[in-house]
Enzyme design. Structure first.
Site, PDB file in Angstrom:
ATOM      1  N   ASP A 119     -17.846  31.377  -4.488  1.00  0.00           N
ATOM      2  CA  ASP A 119     -17.171  31.048  -3.236  1.00  0.00           C
ATOM      3  C   ASP A 119     -15.823  30.441  -3.590  1.00  0.00           C
ATOM      4  O   ASP A 119     -15.603  30.030  -4.733  1.00  0.00           O
ATOM      5  CB  ASP A 119     -18.039  30.055  -2.442  1.00  0.00           C
ATOM      6  CG  ASP A 119     -17.849  30.197  -0.932  1.00  0.00           C
ATOM      7  OD1 ASP A 119     -16.896  30.875  -0.509  1.00  0.00           O
ATOM      8  OD2 ASP A 119     -18.659  29.619  -0.185  1.00  0.00           O
ATOM      9  N   SER A 168     -17.906  22.377  -0.835  1.00  0.00           N
ATOM     10  CA  SER A 168     -17.526  21.076  -0.268  1.00  0.00           C
ATOM     11  C   SER A 168     -18.760  20.175  -0.174  1.00  0.00           C
ATOM     12  O   SER A 168     -19.077  19.449  -1.107  1.00  0.00           O
ATOM     13  CB  SER A 168     -16.866  21.306   1.096  1.00  0.00           C
ATOM     14  OG  SER A 168     -16.445  20.087   1.637  1.00  0.00           O
ATOM     15  N   GLY A 174       0.803  -1.231   0.000  1.00  0.00           N
ATOM     16  CA  GLY A 174       0.000   0.000   0.000  1.00  0.00           C
ATOM     17  C   GLY A 174       0.831   1.273   0.000  1.00  0.00           C
ATOM     18  O   GLY A 174       0.288   2.362  -0.180  1.00  0.00           O
ATOM     19  N   GLU A 175       2.137   1.173   0.192  1.00  0.00           N
ATOM     20  CA  GLU A 175       2.966   2.395   0.164  1.00  0.00           C
ATOM     21  C   GLU A 175       3.023   2.950  -1.253  1.00  0.00           C
ATOM     22  O   GLU A 175       2.890   2.219  -2.235  1.00  0.00           O
ATOM     23  CB  GLU A 175       4.385   2.065   0.657  1.00  0.00           C
ATOM     24  CG  GLU A 175       4.423   1.756   2.145  1.00  0.00           C
ATOM     25  CD  GLU A 175       5.797   1.295   2.621  1.00  0.00           C
ATOM     26  OE1 GLU A 175       6.709   1.149   1.788  1.00  0.00           O
ATOM     27  OE2 GLU A 175       5.939   1.071   3.839  1.00  0.00           O
ATOM     28  N   LYS A 196     -27.170  37.645   7.143  1.00  0.00           N
ATOM     29  CA  LYS A 196     -28.147  36.967   8.026  1.00  0.00           C
ATOM     30  C   LYS A 196     -28.657  37.952   9.070  1.00  0.00           C
ATOM     31  O   LYS A 196     -27.873  38.647   9.687  1.00  0.00           O
ATOM     32  CB  LYS A 196     -27.469  35.809   8.755  1.00  0.00           C
ATOM     33  CG  LYS A 196     -27.301  34.575   7.908  1.00  0.00           C
ATOM     34  CD  LYS A 196     -26.743  33.419   8.716  1.00  0.00           C
ATOM     35  CE  LYS A 196     -26.462  32.272   7.771  1.00  0.00           C
ATOM     36  NZ  LYS A 196     -25.665  31.221   8.283  1.00  0.00           N
TER      37      LYS A 196
HETATM   38  C1  R5P Z   1     -16.187  28.800   4.110  1.00  0.00           C
HETATM   39  O1  R5P Z   1     -15.424  29.511   4.743  1.00  0.00           O
HETATM   40  C2  R5P Z   1     -15.922  28.534   2.674  1.00  0.00           C
HETATM   41  O2  R5P Z   1     -15.686  29.713   1.978  1.00  0.00           O
HETATM   42  C3  R5P Z   1     -17.082  27.799   2.013  1.00  0.00           C
HETATM   43  O3  R5P Z   1     -18.235  28.620   2.067  1.00  0.00           O
HETATM   44  C4  R5P Z   1     -17.385  26.504   2.688  1.00  0.00           C
HETATM   45  O4  R5P Z   1     -16.218  25.785   2.974  1.00  0.00           O
HETATM   46  C5  R5P Z   1     -18.293  25.661   1.822  1.00  0.00           C
HETATM   47  O5  R5P Z   1     -18.542  24.453   2.455  1.00  0.00           O
HETATM   48  P1  R5P Z   1     -19.860  23.631   2.161  1.00  0.00           P
HETATM   49  O6  R5P Z   1     -19.953  23.435   0.683  1.00  0.00           O
HETATM   50  O7  R5P Z   1     -19.627  22.328   2.899  1.00  0.00           O
HETATM   51  O8  R5P Z   1     -21.008  24.394   2.720  1.00  0.00           O
END
Ligand code: R5P
Length: 288
Positions: free
Chosen positions: A215, A219, A35-36, A189
């Protein structure tokens, strides 16, 4: 000068090499039976300036080890200068000790990259600019936002607004919007009651306008999905989600589209089907 492609950034490295007009070496990366990682960059590095291109996206730990091995090998084989190009910098979001005893992971990654032999480092839209101060070597954080803005301009949107999902990302929205003289703003907000929070653009009305949410990273998609839902309710027309780094973990792309976004636009810092913008020109320009 020679560009070396790590396995996470094969296409981007080829584009960088083309922009720089220099040869490309594709690292051979396989595994030992246990696995290395096994890495080989078959080139005469003596007196060369070696540009190692490797994002440390998923699988982060494997990609990091590969990066360390490539940096050290180029140095060891006589490169006179070794530049690390880490377009997506993994572990960047663990940049503080949020709970006692936690590893400040990004700081450790910076030390290891430097120790492995990098003479300088380039990255793109890192989570926080301050991270670069962990390096003793010259360290540069580039941005893809102008390139994203230029891509969006070609979509010919109707009365477009570029929106950051929070105030922290406003600088990204401003930079992208500047490319096509669009309005920009961020989602703000406000707490109505102890249990009710509303979110809306700080200054602008989005009704009957096309909106591009920008952004640094998408993620899980949670941030963008919440924004898309709110903007739909506020009468926005077509909504696009744009980011530098399409991490898109756990079915995020499907969920964003299901929430009502028309398209996800991203760069090749992480090579993905949404990577319609290449950051090669900004990397090549910065290295030059
Ligand atoms: C936050 O500081 C980043 O700029 C992104 O808004 C964030 O990491 C996005 O993460 P997710 O898609 O999980 O909401």
């Amino acid at each position: 000068m020679i560009t070396v492609a790590g396995s996470a950034s094969g296409k981007l490295a080829a584009r960088v090499a083309k922009s720089l007009g220099c040869p490309l070496v594709k690292a051979e990366v396989t595994r030992f039976p246990d696995g290395e990682s096994y890495v080989r960059a078959d080139h005469d590095f003596r007196d060369e300036h070696a540009i190692i291109v490797q994002s440390t996206c998923y699988p982060q730990n494997d990609n990091l080890i590969e990066l360390f091995l490539l940096l050290d090998t180029a140095k060891d084989l006589g490169a006179k200068r070794v530049t690390a190009v880490v377009p997506y910098f993994g572990y960047a979001r663990q940049d503080k000790r949020f709970k006692p005893g936690e590893a400040v992971s990004v700081r450790t990654m910076c030390k290891l990259i430097e120790r492995a032999g990098a003479d300088d480092i380039f990255t793109v839209d890192i989570h926080e600019e301050e991270i670069m101060a962990n390096f003793a070597i010259p360290a540069y954080n580039l941005t893809a936002m102008s390139l994203i803005g230029r891509y969006v301009e070609r979509l010919d949107l109707r009365d477009p607004v570029v929106l950051a999902p929070d105030q922290g990302a406003l600088r990204h929205a401003k930079r992208a919007a500047a490319e096509f003289m669009a309005d920009y703003d961020y989602l703000y907000k406000t707490r109505q009651t102890s249990t009710r929070v509303t979110m809306r653009p700080k200054r602008l009305d989005v009704s009957r306008r096309d909106v591009v949410i920008v952004d640094d990273i998408i993620s899980t998609g949670g941030t963008v999905i919440e924004a898309v839902k709110i903007l739909k309710k506020q009468g926005a027309r077509d909504i696009y989600a744009a980011c530098t780094h399409p991490v898109l973990a756990g079915g995020a792309l499907r969920k964003i589209i299901a929430a009502g976004a028309r398209k996800v636009i991203a760069t090749d810092t992480i090579e993905h089907k949404t990577s319609v913008v290449s950051v090669a020109p900004v990397i090549a320009e910065a290295i030059r």
